[in-house]
Design a protein around this motif. Structure first.
Motif, short mmCIF file in Angstrom:
data_model
loop_
_atom_site.label_atom_id
_atom_site.label_comp_id
_atom_site.label_asym_id
_atom_site.label_seq_id
_atom_site.Cartn_x
_atom_site.Cartn_y
_atom_site.Cartn_z
N LEU A 30 0.85 -1.19 0.00
CA LEU A 30 0.00 0.00 0.00
C LEU A 30 0.88 1.23 0.00
O LEU A 30 1.81 1.35 0.81
N GLU A 55 -12.77 1.20 1.50
CA GLU A 55 -12.53 0.52 0.23
C GLU A 55 -11.92 1.48 -0.79
O GLU A 55 -10.98 1.13 -1.50
N SER A 56 -12.43 2.69 -0.85
CA SER A 56 -11.88 3.69 -1.79
C SER A 56 -10.42 4.00 -1.47
O SER A 56 -9.58 4.12 -2.38
N LEU A 58 -8.28 2.03 0.18
CA LEU A 58 -7.48 0.85 -0.14
C LEU A 58 -7.28 0.72 -1.64
O LEU A 58 -6.19 0.39 -2.11
N THR A 59 -8.33 1.00 -2.41
CA THR A 59 -8.22 0.95 -3.87
C THR A 59 -7.16 1.94 -4.35
O THR A 59 -6.30 1.60 -5.17
N LEU A 62 -3.62 0.76 -3.20
CA LEU A 62 -3.09 -0.40 -3.91
C LEU A 62 -2.86 -0.12 -5.39
O LEU A 62 -2.08 -0.82 -6.04
N GLN A 65 -2.48 -2.80 -8.16
CA GLN A 65 -2.57 -4.10 -7.49
C GLN A 65 -4.00 -4.42 -7.05
O GLN A 65 -4.28 -5.53 -6.62
N TRP A 66 -4.89 -3.42 -7.12
CA TRP A 66 -6.24 -3.58 -6.60
C TRP A 66 -6.96 -4.77 -7.23
O TRP A 66 -7.61 -5.54 -6.54
N PHE A 69 -5.90 -7.96 -5.67
CA PHE A 69 -6.36 -8.01 -4.28
C PHE A 69 -7.87 -8.23 -4.22
O PHE A 69 -8.35 -9.04 -3.43
N ASP A 70 -8.61 -7.54 -5.06
CA ASP A 70 -10.07 -7.59 -5.03
C ASP A 70 -10.62 -8.96 -5.38
O ASP A 70 -11.71 -9.32 -4.95
#
Length: 103
Positions: A30, A55-56, A58-59, A62, A65-66, A69-70
């Protein structure tokens, strides 16, 4: 000597290490929250983030990479813990900075 504050110099000197974590045998990193673009402030409440705000963030953190991950199945509580650990890594909650000595 210049009296002009050079924000570019400050940005380069203030860079922190990414927060690295592993889940399902995959490693992710991150971006330090302080390095996210200021445009994120238009879409999230950083002082009291909702699950959607988390979530926003983290998106954004990342980045590319999101998608990897998602696709991983994770309980909601795990996202909350990931967010807390990212905040701890930063040394202050996302959206807050430590108080100055004269506060």
């Amino acid at each position: 000597m210049s009296d002009t504050f050079n924000l570019d110099v400050w940005i380069n000197e203030a860079r922190r290490e990414p927060f690295r974590f592993e889940v399902s045998g995959r490693t992710f990193a991150l971006t330090p929250a302080g390095e996210l673009d200021k445009s994120i402030l238009k879409s999230v409440n950083v002082s009291a983030p909702s699950p959607e705000d988390i979530e926003s963030l983290l998106t954004a953190g990342l980045g590319d990479q999101w998608a990897r991950f998602d696709e991983l199945p994770l309980p909601l509580a795990a996202l909350g813990e990931l967010f807390r650990q990212w905040q701890n890594h930063e040394g202050a909650p996302v959206g807050e900075s430590p108080a100055s000595a004269d506060s």
